[in-house]
Write an enzyme that holds these catalytic residues in place. Structure first.
Site, short mmCIF file in Angstrom:
data_model
loop_
_atom_site.label_atom_id
_atom_site.label_comp_id
_atom_site.label_asym_id
_atom_site.label_seq_id
_atom_site.Cartn_x
_atom_site.Cartn_y
_atom_site.Cartn_z
N HIS A 102 0.89 -1.16 0.00
CA HIS A 102 0.00 0.00 0.00
C HIS A 102 0.93 1.21 0.00
CE1 HIS A 102 -2.30 -2.98 2.44
NE2 HIS A 102 -3.36 -2.47 1.85
N ASP A 105 2.48 2.02 3.28
CA ASP A 105 3.45 1.06 3.83
C ASP A 105 4.86 1.52 3.51
OD1 ASP A 105 1.28 -0.60 4.44
OD2 ASP A 105 1.48 -1.71 2.56
C1 XUL Z 1 -7.48 -6.65 4.30
C2 XUL Z 1 -6.70 -7.03 3.12
C3 XUL Z 1 -5.86 -5.95 2.52
C4 XUL Z 1 -5.76 -6.00 1.03
C5 XUL Z 1 -5.02 -4.84 0.43
O1 XUL Z 1 -8.28 -7.65 4.81
O2 XUL Z 1 -6.72 -8.15 2.69
O3 XUL Z 1 -4.59 -6.05 3.09
O4 XUL Z 1 -5.14 -7.16 0.59
O5 XUL Z 1 -5.54 -3.62 0.80
#
Ligand code: XUL
Ligand code: CO
Length: 437
Positions: A102, A105
């Site tokens: 993300h 992150d």
């Molecule tokens: C949350 C989840 C996230 C997504 C990316 O449950 O799975 O980490 O993979 O935003």
């Protein structure tokens, strides 16, 4: 030379089934050819930045338990670079070809959007150089549109347009970062795209806004040369009471309704499937039936409780069944297997992160090898095909083609009388899977 964070750990090797070294692969021999291609090409494993480099073990009942040696500097950029050094050291020692992140992150948010964008530029330059040095690639990028309090009422589905605009600006930054880093895909997980109460929610309007947002993101990225896939990641709830991308079937309906089917596929996550009351393999099959099985977020839930525990995958039986779906439907389209999983809060040694990934990679490799064995050396496929033999010719075949009317079926049923009872033989199928290990 950057600091070495995982000091007593070298490159993880394949040592085979007899090895009792917890820091070696027992099944994942990356060049082993299974069902026509090497394991590494089937799997395309990825490390999830957020769990392995960012998460410190805090939970709603207690403070973080882990001290991450790369999370020390007072300066945001120095801290982000240390974290990235640790990330690439971890990924290359583990021998995984991909990572996922993300935006936040990679580097902390800043007081303004433009300062955050500047930070992201600095860090994508740094990541680009790291990718070139190591050959590690970006499986997908995404934007965290759920953690910041501004998104408490949703991001693209927020009833306040200013928040929708802010979320879109943040997504643009993450899309730019993904494109700069030659990311192969881009993920949308709508953590807060749903509702806490239907009483204060105009569901139809919010869903229209979500589709509008996805369309804009897609158009922007395509205009700027992005060739990869967009993935929607279904999840039924948590943090919202109800998430709009509830499960694969719901998301497919959404994709088709809003004309997104040429660009969007699904990223199926094990623990999201089980939260929705499905099995992982069910969700894979639903996505594959529609030609939309893009990628996997690998983990597992705790089957005695009902929330998203994101544990590392270890259930060989579940994985074997899932790999059967994968092999029978032609595999993942553009994606890979991303470990959206975290070590337990009380697993506080740095080597626990390696042990967890190694066990998960071995579990998937073993599951795939078992599934290949089931398909090649057992009656499994034949049994299932023969269950439907009555449609292969005669009236059954005519029915499939649409050549019979309801009156025709009535005549057939009246002339044949009570149908013969035929066993479904579920236990036989289960025995075949259980004996494949
Ligand atoms: C949350 C989840 C996230 C997504 C990316 O449950 O799975 O980490 O993979 O935003
Ligand atoms: Co996920």
């Amino acid at each position: 030379m950057s600091t070495e964070f995982f000091k007593n750990i070298g490159k993880i090797k394949y040592e085979g089934r007899e090895s009792d070294n917890p820091l070696a692969f027992k099944w994942y021999d990356e060049d082993r050819v299974v069902a026509g291609k090497p394991l590494k090409e089937h799997m395309r494993f990825a490390v999830a930045y957020w769990h392995t480099l960012v998460n410190k073990g805090g939970d709603p009942f207690g403070a973080p338990t882990e001290t991450l040696p790369w999370d020390k500097s007072e300066d945001a950029i120095t801290r982000a670079k240390d974290k990235m050094d640790a990330a690439f050291e971890f990924i290359t020692k583990l021998g995984v070809p991909y990572y996922c992140f993300h935006d936040i992150d990679i580097v902390d948010e800043a007081p303004t959007l433009s300062e955050f964008e500047k930070r992201m530029h600095t860090m994508t330059d740094y990541a680009k150089q790291k990718q070139q040095e190591t050959g590690v690639k970006l499986l997908w990028g995404t934007s965290n549109l759920f953690s910041n309090p501004r998104y408490m009422n949703g991001a693209s589905t927020n009833p306040n347009f200013d928040v929708v605009a802010y979320a879109s600006a943040q997504a643009k930054i993450a899309l730019d970062a993904t494109m700069t880093l030659d990311g192969e895909n881009y993920v949308f997980w709508g953590g807060r795209e749903g509702y806490m109460s239907l009483l204060n929610t105009d569901m139809k309007r919010e869903q229209d806004h979500l589709a509008q947002f996805l369309t804009m993101c897609k158009d922007y990225a395509r205009k700027n040369g992005f060739k990869g896939n967009f993935f929607i990641e279904p999840k039924p709830m948590e943090p919202t009471k109800h998430q709009y991308d509830y499960d694969a079937a719901t998301s497919i309906g959404f994709i088709n309704k809003y004309g997104l089917q040429d660009d969007f596929k699904l990223n199926i996550e094990v623990n999201h499937a089980t939260l929705a009351g499905h099995t992982f393999q069910h969700e894979l099959q639903v996505a594959a039936n529609e030609g939309l099985l893009g990628s996997i977020d690998a983990n597992r839930g705790d089957y005695q409780n009902g929330w998203d525990t994101d544990q590392f995958p270890i259930d060989i039986y579940e994985i074997t069944e899932s790999m059967l779906v994968l092999l029978e439907t032609g595999g993942l389209q553009g994606g890979g297997i991303n470990f959206d999983a975290k070590v337990r809060r009380n697993s506080t040694d740095l080597d626990d992160k390696f042990i967890a990934h190694i066990a998960g990679m071995d579990a998937f490799a073993r599951g795939l090898i078992c599934a290949d064995h089931v398909l090649k050396n057992t009656n499994y496929k034949k049994l299932r095909t023969e269950r439907y033999a009555s449609f292969d010719n005669g009236d059954g075949a005519k029915f499939e083609k649409g050549d019979l009317s309801l009156e025709d079926l009535s005549k057939i049923a009246n002339s044949k009388g009570e149908p013969q009872q035929i066993s479904g033989k579920q236990e036989l199928y289960e025995q075949i899977i259980a004996n494949a290990y």
